[in-house]
Structures are given as C-alpha cells and as structure tokens.
Design an enzyme around this catalytic site. Structure first.
Site, PDB file in Angstrom:
ATOM      1  N   HIS A  53      -8.322 -15.214  28.607  1.00  0.00           N
ATOM      2  CA  HIS A  53      -8.621 -15.553  27.209  1.00  0.00           C
ATOM      3  C   HIS A  53      -9.590 -14.520  26.621  1.00  0.00           C
ATOM      4  O   HIS A  53      -9.424 -14.070  25.484  1.00  0.00           O
ATOM      5  CB  HIS A  53      -9.247 -16.956  27.122  1.00  0.00           C
ATOM      6  CG  HIS A  53      -8.294 -18.041  27.535  1.00  0.00           C
ATOM      7  ND1 HIS A  53      -7.844 -18.996  26.665  1.00  0.00           N
ATOM      8  CD2 HIS A  53      -7.691 -18.295  28.718  1.00  0.00           C
ATOM      9  CE1 HIS A  53      -7.002 -19.811  27.296  1.00  0.00           C
ATOM     10  NE2 HIS A  53      -6.914 -19.411  28.544  1.00  0.00           N
ATOM     11  N   ASP A 113     -10.687 -19.630  20.027  1.00  0.00           N
ATOM     12  CA  ASP A 113      -9.599 -19.887  20.968  1.00  0.00           C
ATOM     13  C   ASP A 113      -8.982 -21.243  20.623  1.00  0.00           C
ATOM     14  O   ASP A 113      -9.724 -22.211  20.368  1.00  0.00           O
ATOM     15  CB  ASP A 113     -10.195 -19.913  22.385  1.00  0.00           C
ATOM     16  CG  ASP A 113      -9.141 -19.780  23.461  1.00  0.00           C
ATOM     17  OD1 ASP A 113      -8.141 -20.524  23.404  1.00  0.00           O
ATOM     18  OD2 ASP A 113      -9.313 -18.931  24.351  1.00  0.00           O
ATOM     19  N   ASP A 164       0.659 -22.262  31.203  1.00  0.00           N
ATOM     20  CA  ASP A 164       1.876 -21.821  30.501  1.00  0.00           C
ATOM     21  C   ASP A 164       2.861 -21.080  31.395  1.00  0.00           C
ATOM     22  O   ASP A 164       3.966 -20.736  30.972  1.00  0.00           O
ATOM     23  CB  ASP A 164       1.452 -20.887  29.357  1.00  0.00           C
ATOM     24  CG  ASP A 164       0.592 -19.725  29.861  1.00  0.00           C
ATOM     25  OD1 ASP A 164      -0.091 -19.878  30.906  1.00  0.00           O
ATOM     26  OD2 ASP A 164       0.600 -18.652  29.242  1.00  0.00           O
TER      27      ASP A 164
HETATM   28  O1  LIG Z   1      -6.229  -6.889  39.473  1.00  0.00           O
HETATM   29  C1  LIG Z   1      -6.132  -7.256  38.307  1.00  0.00           C
HETATM   30  C2  LIG Z   1      -5.500  -8.472  37.947  1.00  0.00           C
HETATM   31  C3  LIG Z   1      -5.446  -8.805  36.606  1.00  0.00           C
HETATM   32  N1  LIG Z   1      -6.000  -7.997  35.673  1.00  0.00           N
HETATM   33  C4  LIG Z   1      -5.954  -8.365  34.239  1.00  0.00           C
HETATM   34  O2  LIG Z   1      -6.321  -9.719  34.085  1.00  0.00           O
HETATM   35  C5  LIG Z   1      -5.535 -10.310  33.074  1.00  0.00           C
HETATM   36  C6  LIG Z   1      -4.938 -11.558  33.666  1.00  0.00           C
HETATM   37  O3  LIG Z   1      -4.432 -12.333  32.632  1.00  0.00           O
HETATM   38  P1  LIG Z   1      -3.145 -13.253  32.814  1.00  0.00           P
HETATM   39  O4  LIG Z   1      -2.036 -12.482  33.372  1.00  0.00           O
HETATM   40  O5  LIG Z   1      -2.870 -13.888  31.506  1.00  0.00           O
HETATM   41  O6  LIG Z   1      -3.540 -14.300  33.932  1.00  0.00           O
HETATM   42  P2  LIG Z   1      -4.798 -15.302  34.114  1.00  0.00           P
HETATM   43  O7  LIG Z   1      -6.000 -14.545  34.344  1.00  0.00           O
HETATM   44  O8  LIG Z   1      -4.378 -16.240  35.156  1.00  0.00           O
HETATM   45  O9  LIG Z   1      -4.849 -16.029  32.678  1.00  0.00           O
HETATM   46  C7  LIG Z   1      -5.001 -17.365  32.234  1.00  0.00           C
HETATM   47  O10 LIG Z   1      -4.934 -17.242  30.799  1.00  0.00           O
HETATM   48  C8  LIG Z   1      -3.700 -16.760  30.279  1.00  0.00           C
HETATM   49  C9  LIG Z   1      -3.829 -16.649  28.773  1.00  0.00           C
HETATM   50  O11 LIG Z   1      -4.000 -17.897  28.203  1.00  0.00           O
HETATM   51  C10 LIG Z   1      -2.547 -17.661  30.688  1.00  0.00           C
HETATM   52  O12 LIG Z   1      -1.324 -17.134  30.233  1.00  0.00           O
HETATM   53  C11 LIG Z   1      -2.532 -17.816  32.213  1.00  0.00           C
HETATM   54  O13 LIG Z   1      -1.500 -18.682  32.604  1.00  0.00           O
HETATM   55  C12 LIG Z   1      -3.889 -18.324  32.680  1.00  0.00           C
HETATM   56  O14 LIG Z   1      -3.904 -18.495  34.084  1.00  0.00           O
HETATM   57  C13 LIG Z   1      -4.494  -9.297  32.648  1.00  0.00           C
HETATM   58  O15 LIG Z   1      -4.848  -8.749  31.408  1.00  0.00           O
HETATM   59  C14 LIG Z   1      -4.553  -8.230  33.717  1.00  0.00           C
HETATM   60  O16 LIG Z   1      -4.356  -6.920  33.241  1.00  0.00           O
HETATM   61  C15 LIG Z   1      -6.616  -6.819  36.010  1.00  0.00           C
HETATM   62  O17 LIG Z   1      -7.102  -6.076  35.154  1.00  0.00           O
HETATM   63  N2  LIG Z   1      -6.662  -6.482  37.332  1.00  0.00           N
END
Ligand SMILES: O=c1ccn([C@@H]2O[C@H](COP(=O)(O)OP(=O)(O)O[C@H]3O[C@H](CO)[C@@H](O)[C@H](O)[C@H]3O)[C@@H](O)[C@H]2O)c(=O)[nH]1
Length: 474
Positions: A19, A117, A394
C-alpha cells in the site's frame, strides 16, 4: 490553519508495503508537480522507512515533502506480519482516527485534500467531513477486485458467501460482468469464512461502503487493461483516475522532468534491497530464469517451501527466489542455509530483491508470484508471464484475471505440490503454451508502456488529477 495557493496533499496509506509503495510514488509525482505533500505512516513503518531511505537524494528530487507518523499501538517489538494482522487491524481501528484528526488540526498548513487508502476510510472520512477537507480514495487493488469488494454484502445476501457447499468451482452469480469468470475459489480470501459476521469480512464490507463517501477514486491500473469494469465502477464513483502502472508512470514522468532516480525503488522502502542478484542474472542466458517471490506478507509452511523447492529444482530451470527473513524464522519455516545448500547449483536465494529491475532483466523469463497487485502490474509492464499461487486478500481475483481474462499466465490456486510446480514452470518457460501466452503478454506490456507515455491514458489521468487538486486550492 494557514492557507496558501500551493496545494497541500496529505496521504494516509494502510501500513503495509504493498500500500505504501504505490502511494509514495503518487505522492512524489504530485510533489514534483508543485504540491506540498505530507505522508503519514504509522510510527513503526516511519522508522523502518527512514532507516532504509537516502533522505538527501529523496529531498533533492522531492522538496516540500514531509513525513509524519501516528501510532498503531501494537507493541514495538511485535512483527507487523500476517500472523498479527488481526491485532494490527484492531489496534489501528482504535487509535488511527483520533490520531489522524489531531494531526490534521495541528498541522500549520491545512491540506487542500486528503488521499486516503480505501481501507483507511474508517480513519479518514469522518474526520475529513467534519473539517470540510475533500477526500480522494486510493484503492491499491485493481479495478476487478475493487468491483468485487463492492459486492461483498450482495454475496452474503445471495447466500454465495459463506460458500454454500464444498464445490468451490461454482460460478458466482451476483457480480455483474463476472458471471462466467469468478468461481467461489476466485473470490477475495476474506470470503473464505464460516459465518458472515467474521471480523475481516465485516471490516471490508464497512470500508467499501465508507469509501464511497470520497469524492473520487484513484486506481493503480490502466484503462486498456480493465476498461469494462472501470466503466462499471463509474456507477459508484463519477470520477476515477486510473494512473497505473504507477512505478512506470513515475519513471516516465521523472524522465520527462529530468529528475534523477537513485535505484529501482527510488531509495524508499521498508526492506533493504540486496542487489547481488543482478550480477548473478547477468551470467544467465536470455529469458532462462524464473523469478520467485511471494511479496511482503504471504508466509509459507515448511512443507510448501519444500514442494516449491523440489518443483523448481526438478524443472531444470535456473531460479531466483526471494526468501524474506521473517519467512524462515517461523515455527514451520525452513532454514535459509538448508535452502541454499539444495539450490546451490541452479538457484539464487535473496532476502529482498530490487524487483522492478529484476523483472526488467533480459535473463528473466517467468515469474512465480503470489499475485499481489503491485507484483502483477510490474510483471505485466515488464512483459514477463506468470505462474500464480494466490493466498490472501485480492490475490485469488488477480490470478483468475491473469489466467482467464488477460491470458498472460497460469493459476495454480489451491494446489501446492512439486509435480504441478515442475510442470507449470516447464510449460511457462519453454513449451508451445509459452508462445500463446507471450502473444498477450507482449501486447499488454506494450499497452502498459504506452499508457504511461505522454499522451497515454494514465499520463493524461495524472495530469487531470493534478489539475483537479489545483482547482481545490482556495
Ligand atoms: O523482494 C522483493 C519483493 C517485493 N518487492 C516489492 O514489494 C511490492 C509487493 O507488493 P505486492 O506484490 O502488491 O504484494 P504484497 O506486499 O503482498 O501486497 C499487499 O498489498 C497489495 C496491494 O493492496 C495486495 O495486492 C496484496 O495482495 C497484499 O498482500 C512490489 O512492489 C514489489 O516490487 C520488492 O521490491 N522486492
């Protein structure tokens, strides 16, 4: 409170990486377009962000940008992970609203608007209405899941949630446009409940309703990807700004403005990136590597980790796997040394990757993902097809869209065995199925890239948002 003609935008993200990251990108973009920005994190995330942020280069490219924080009232040493999510939500609901109100009334420059948000509506909307400050809701899910969330109470009324029986392959009937797309198993994870009074489901039903009191909606998606459902959402919000993929729009705009960037996450993040994988990727053949990451929240049991590990090794493909430190310390977790021993030959394990750069690397040919929306969008933008293993929130909706609507990957939802992992990796990386999937993957990557260029849909929508915020200034 002091008033000037410079718009002042106050951001209130939900306290989680997925987020904060897209909201920070938008905050910087608005700041670079001339707005004063105040970005409000929880104390815990504020400290984490500050410890990994190069503030000098941050303020060089984004001046007039203030960070503020409010408590989340969880014990300081308690991990803000999925296992403590319910507790975090409870304490936040108790403290965030009065703390945010206090911050608003004590700030020397009254905000022109609040960008909150969608799932912080409980903290932002009443207070903003009381103080007469417009609120724009930013939902960090895609349009399809946002639309689904607006139908949660209908799903309960129609008896489709809780699931009436064990058959999770039954199509859902009461979400217009998704009658032949979403099955019970594809609904957001909060629908997997025994009774409708369950607190998460209840919370999301309330938030969806409260959010509709915002004056407009921002979504990190692009028009060309989700046009039909975006137009359906117009029945709830007359003003919708689709401005994604935000990470790509950020790059495109900062390039146009000739603002330098420090690294892939622009020097702002809750984890410290380990860049050693970039050198390893340089040594791998073109499109040969499968990148594996389950985002910032999803946990794996020891058994699941072993199934993925064997599936990946047996596929014969090189892989780059993000194993977060908190993933492996749990009761059922796996020792990273053990993982590293088994994967030495073909795998590379890392604790946190510069993901945007990894996905853009020519050696990466596929992404085994939890289908978080940011990861999905980053993969779409980079033209990398996906194997989806959705777990929470989601993610089940996203993986269904990836496999059935956009046809840019496979959905291995509700399975986790080594033979499925091995087969899907082989199918994705070098079968004739890859050719089919690459056609749509390439096409959506082109559309995503076009949308963030000058004249593209997301680029234009950001300009509209900037203009609309300016017109709110006294
Ligand atoms: O080694 C890593 C792993 C992840 N990321 C970043 O971390 C973010 C991860 O975001 P996302 O893929 O959306 O997963 P979550 O962190 O699990 O995000 C939560 O929030 C999101 C937005 O609401 C939802 O879609 C997900 O289901 C929810 O788990 C991304 O931008 C990635 O680029 C990194 O930079 N390095």
């Amino acid at each position: 409170m002091e008033q000037t003609n410079v718009p002042h935008v106050m951001f209130l993200p939900f306290p989680a990486q997925g987020h904060i990251k897209p909201m920070m990108k938008l905050a910087e973009l608005l700041n670079q377009a001339g707005s004063q920005v105040t970005f409000v994190n929880t104390d815990h995330n504020h400290d984490r962000l500050m410890s990994h942020t190069d503030l000098t280069s941050f303020h060089d490219r984004s001046p007039n940008f203030l960070f503020r924080s409010i408590p989340d009232c969880l014990r300081p040493n308690k991990a803000r992970s999925l296992s403590n999510f319910k507790e975090l939500l409870d304490t936040l609901q108790a403290v965030a609203k009065p703390a945010f109100r206090q911050l608003l009334i004590s700030t020397s420059m009254r905000p022109t608007c609040i960008i909150a948000d969608g799932i912080m509506s409980f903290a932002a909307i009443d207070v903003a209405e009381e103080l007469g400050i417009p609120v724009v809701a930013f939902r960090t899910h895609n349009a399809s899941c946002t639309w689904t969330n607006f139908h949660l109470s209908k799903l309960v009324e129609a008896g489709e949630v809780p699931f009436p029986d064990e058959n999770l392959d039954k199509y859902i009937t009461c979400i217009p446009g998704y009658e032949n797309v979403l099955r019970s198993r594809d609904l957001p994870s909060i629908c997997r409940v025994e009774n409708p009074g369950y607190s998460f489901l209840d919370f999301f039903i309330r938030e969806a309703s409260t959010m509709t009191r915002a004056s407009a909606l921002i979504l990190n998606t692009f028009h060309e990807l989700e046009a039909p459902v975006i137009s359906r959402l117009n029945s709830i919000f007359t003003k919708i700004y689709t401005i994604g993929p935000l990470h790509a729009l950020y790059k495109s705009r900062t390039k146009d403005l000739m603002i330098s960037q420090s690294d892939s996450s622009n020097g702002v993040g809750l984890w410290k990136e380990d860049r050693s994988c970039m050198t390893w990727l340089d040594s791998q053949p073109l499109r040969s590597v499968i990148y594996v990451s389950f985002g910032s929240l999803v946990n794996l049991t020891r058994l699941q980790t072993l199934e993925f590990l064997h599936g990946l090794v047996n596929s014969g493909k090189p892989f780059l796997w993000v194993v977060r430190p908190d993933l492996i310390v749990g009761e059922f977790g796996i020792d990273p040394m053990e993982l590293e021993m088994v994967t030495k030959e073909r795998g590379f394990i890392i604790s946190w990757a510069p993901q945007e750069e990894v996905l853009a690397h020519p050696a990466v040919g596929g992404f085994l993902t939890h289908s978080g929306w940011n990861s999905t969008l980053e993969s779409i933008n980079a033209g990398v097809p996906m194997i989806c293993w959705p777990q929470i929130a989601d993610q089940p909706v996203n993986s269904r869209c990836v496999s059935e609507v956009w046809k840019i990957g496979f959905d291995m939802k509700d399975t986790c065995d080594r033979s499925t992992v091995e087969k899907l990796v082989r199918d994705l990386m070098d079968s004739n199925k890859r050719e089919e999937i690459m056609k749509s993957t390439d096409e959506f990557a082109r559309l995503a890239n076009d949308s963030v260029k000058q004249g593209g849909s997301s680029y234009i929508n950001l300009e509209k948002l900037i203009e609309d915020i300016r017109s709110m200034s006294p």
